[in-house]
Scaffold this motif. Structure first.
Motif, PDB file in Angstrom:
ATOM      1  N   LYS A  24       2.814   7.930 -11.215  1.00  0.00           N
ATOM      2  CA  LYS A  24       2.194   6.875 -10.310  1.00  0.00           C
ATOM      3  C   LYS A  24       3.006   5.789  -9.993  1.00  0.00           C
ATOM      4  N   SER A  25       3.843   5.178 -11.160  1.00  0.00           N
ATOM      5  CA  SER A  25       4.486   4.186 -10.700  1.00  0.00           C
ATOM      6  C   SER A  25       5.683   4.434  -9.952  1.00  0.00           C
ATOM      7  N   GLN A  26       6.246   5.570  -9.971  1.00  0.00           N
ATOM      8  CA  GLN A  26       7.600   6.020  -9.023  1.00  0.00           C
ATOM      9  C   GLN A  26       6.854   6.122  -7.740  1.00  0.00           C
ATOM     10  N   ILE A  37      -2.736  -0.421  -6.406  1.00  0.00           N
ATOM     11  CA  ILE A  37      -3.544   0.827  -5.335  1.00  0.00           C
ATOM     12  C   ILE A  37      -3.142   1.854  -5.627  1.00  0.00           C
ATOM     13  N   VAL A  38      -2.070   2.440  -6.166  1.00  0.00           N
ATOM     14  CA  VAL A  38      -1.902   3.786  -6.538  1.00  0.00           C
ATOM     15  C   VAL A  38      -2.703   4.398  -7.581  1.00  0.00           C
ATOM     16  N   PRO A  49      -9.561   1.462  -2.111  1.00  0.00           N
ATOM     17  CA  PRO A  49      -9.125   0.007  -2.226  1.00  0.00           C
ATOM     18  C   PRO A  49      -9.041  -0.607  -0.850  1.00  0.00           C
ATOM     19  N   ALA A  50      -8.648  -2.022  -0.953  1.00  0.00           N
ATOM     20  CA  ALA A  50      -8.732  -2.842   0.287  1.00  0.00           C
ATOM     21  C   ALA A  50      -7.480  -2.534   0.830  1.00  0.00           C
ATOM     22  N   PRO A  51      -7.266  -2.455   2.148  1.00  0.00           N
ATOM     23  CA  PRO A  51      -5.877  -2.467   2.702  1.00  0.00           C
ATOM     24  C   PRO A  51      -5.093  -3.639   2.450  1.00  0.00           C
ATOM     25  N   SER A  52      -3.745  -3.527   2.135  1.00  0.00           N
ATOM     26  CA  SER A  52      -3.038  -4.554   2.198  1.00  0.00           C
ATOM     27  C   SER A  52      -2.863  -5.452   3.479  1.00  0.00           C
ATOM     28  N   PRO A  53      -2.822  -6.781   3.113  1.00  0.00           N
ATOM     29  CA  PRO A  53      -2.615  -7.458   4.473  1.00  0.00           C
ATOM     30  C   PRO A  53      -1.429  -7.206   5.305  1.00  0.00           C
TER      31      PRO A  53
END
Length: 62
Positions: A24-26, A37-38, A49-53
């Protein structure tokens, strides 16, 4: 997003992650997303999860 759609998306995310062989980190590094998020996205019972700005805005065209 409805619960059924979110569950289906989580299954697809988990299957794709398993098929990729990535940790997941990769995946977070490759996708340019935060690790949180991952890690949160594919977990059942959690809200989406909320979307990134910095994420593109969804299309509003018909």
């Amino acid at each position: 997003m409805r619960d059924g759609e979110l569950s289906a998306l989580r299954v697809r995310l988990n299957n794709a992650l398993a098929a990729s062989g990535l940790a997941k980190s990769q995946l977070a590094v490759r996708a340019g997303r935060s690790r949180s998020i991952v890690y949160q996205a594919p977990r059942d019972g959690d809200p989406a999860p909320a979307p990134s700005p910095h994420s593109p805005k969804p299309s509003t065209s018909p």
